[in-house]
Scaffold this motif. Structure first.
Motif, PDB file in Angstrom:
ATOM      1  N   GLU A  39       0.822  -1.208   0.000  1.00 55.20           N
ATOM      2  CA  GLU A  39       0.000   0.000   0.000  1.00 55.20           C
ATOM      3  C   GLU A  39       0.860   1.263   0.000  1.00 55.20           C
ATOM      4  OE1 GLU A  39      -3.611   0.431   0.064  1.00 55.20           O
ATOM      5  OE2 GLU A  39      -3.452  -1.617  -0.701  1.00 55.20           O
ATOM      6  N   GLY A  40       1.958   1.242  -0.767  1.00 52.57           N
ATOM      7  CA  GLY A  40       2.832   2.400  -0.901  1.00 52.57           C
ATOM      8  C   GLY A  40       3.925   2.505   0.144  1.00 52.57           C
ATOM      9  N   GLU A  41       3.851   1.723   1.212  1.00 52.41           N
ATOM     10  CA  GLU A  41       4.891   1.730   2.241  1.00 52.41           C
ATOM     11  C   GLU A  41       5.912   0.639   1.927  1.00 52.41           C
ATOM     12  OE1 GLU A  41       5.360   1.621   7.115  1.00 52.41           O
ATOM     13  OE2 GLU A  41       3.366   1.522   6.210  1.00 52.41           O
ATOM     14  N   GLN A  56      -6.882  -7.797  -0.017  1.00 51.17           N
ATOM     15  CA  GLN A  56      -7.265  -6.476  -0.526  1.00 51.17           C
ATOM     16  C   GLN A  56      -6.158  -5.426  -0.488  1.00 51.17           C
ATOM     17  OE1 GLN A  56     -10.043  -5.879  -2.168  1.00 51.17           O
ATOM     18  NE2 GLN A  56     -10.875  -7.903  -1.756  1.00 51.17           N
ATOM     19  N   LEU A  57      -4.965  -5.779  -0.006  1.00 54.44           N
ATOM     20  CA  LEU A  57      -3.871  -4.798   0.053  1.00 54.44           C
ATOM     21  C   LEU A  57      -2.978  -4.942  -1.170  1.00 54.44           C
ATOM     22  CD1 LEU A  57      -2.866  -5.005   3.821  1.00 54.44           C
ATOM     23  CD2 LEU A  57      -4.466  -3.429   2.707  1.00 54.44           C
ATOM     24  N   VAL A  58      -2.756  -3.828  -1.860  1.00 55.03           N
ATOM     25  CA  VAL A  58      -1.873  -3.824  -3.033  1.00 55.03           C
ATOM     26  C   VAL A  58      -0.444  -4.018  -2.558  1.00 55.03           C
ATOM     27  CG1 VAL A  58      -1.023  -2.453  -4.978  1.00 55.03           C
ATOM     28  CG2 VAL A  58      -3.441  -2.347  -4.338  1.00 55.03           C
ATOM     29  N   HIS A  59       0.267  -4.957  -3.189  1.00 54.91           N
ATOM     30  CA  HIS A  59       1.639  -5.235  -2.778  1.00 54.91           C
ATOM     31  C   HIS A  59       2.494  -5.668  -3.961  1.00 54.91           C
ATOM     32  CE1 HIS A  59      -0.522  -9.062  -2.419  1.00 54.91           C
ATOM     33  NE2 HIS A  59       0.633  -9.671  -2.631  1.00 54.91           N
ATOM     34  N   GLN A  60       3.792  -5.595  -3.748  1.00 51.91           N
ATOM     35  CA  GLN A  60       4.780  -6.001  -4.748  1.00 51.91           C
ATOM     36  C   GLN A  60       6.044  -6.440  -4.025  1.00 51.91           C
ATOM     37  OE1 GLN A  60       6.767  -2.876  -6.973  1.00 51.91           O
ATOM     38  NE2 GLN A  60       6.760  -4.150  -8.813  1.00 51.91           N
ATOM     39  N   ALA A  61       6.505  -7.635  -4.370  1.00 52.88           N
ATOM     40  CA  ALA A  61       7.785  -8.120  -3.851  1.00 52.88           C
ATOM     41  C   ALA A  61       8.837  -7.874  -4.913  1.00 52.88           C
ATOM     42  CB  ALA A  61       7.691  -9.614  -3.532  1.00 52.88           C
ATOM     43  N   ARG A  62       9.996  -7.390  -4.482  1.00 53.35           N
ATOM     44  CA  ARG A  62      11.071  -7.161  -5.453  1.00 53.35           C
ATOM     45  C   ARG A  62      12.428  -7.342  -4.789  1.00 53.35           C
ATOM     46  NH1 ARG A  62       8.476  -1.893  -5.070  1.00 53.35           N
ATOM     47  NH2 ARG A  62       9.801  -0.472  -3.915  1.00 53.35           N
TER      48      ARG A  62
END
Length: 86
Positions: A39-41, A56-62
């Motif tokens: 969620e942008g954090e 429901q939380l937008v996320h990205q692993a990188r």
């Protein structure tokens, strides 16, 4: 139903930002460093650290490091079937 896939995953790049409508996940780092945006954090996880991702939380692993990040992802459902990209 819980999907316990304890096969370590090697992340060398990044995944597309997405969310799950029903699936809850837990990312646990075995080696390397994982950057998880939630969620942008931004969270930087090192070995023996983890982070829970609620539905429901937008996320990205990188992986922003020089070495592969080895991690385990535990999902309480089949995340591939519950994953709209953002």
């Amino acid at each position: 139903m819980t999907n316990h896939d304890f096969s370590p995953t090697l992340l060398t790049t990044q995944e597309i930002k997405h969310k799950h409508s029903r699936v809850r996940q837990f990312f646990y780092v075995l080696s390397g460093e994982l950057t998880l945006e939630l969620e942008g954090e931004v969270f930087k996880l090192r070995p023996q650290q983890g982070l829970e991702i609620a539905p429901q939380l937008v996320h990205q692993a990188r992986n922003e490091g020089e070495n592969p990040a080895e991690l385990i992802v535990i999902s309480d459902g089949i995340s591939r079937e519950d994953r709209p990209n953002i």
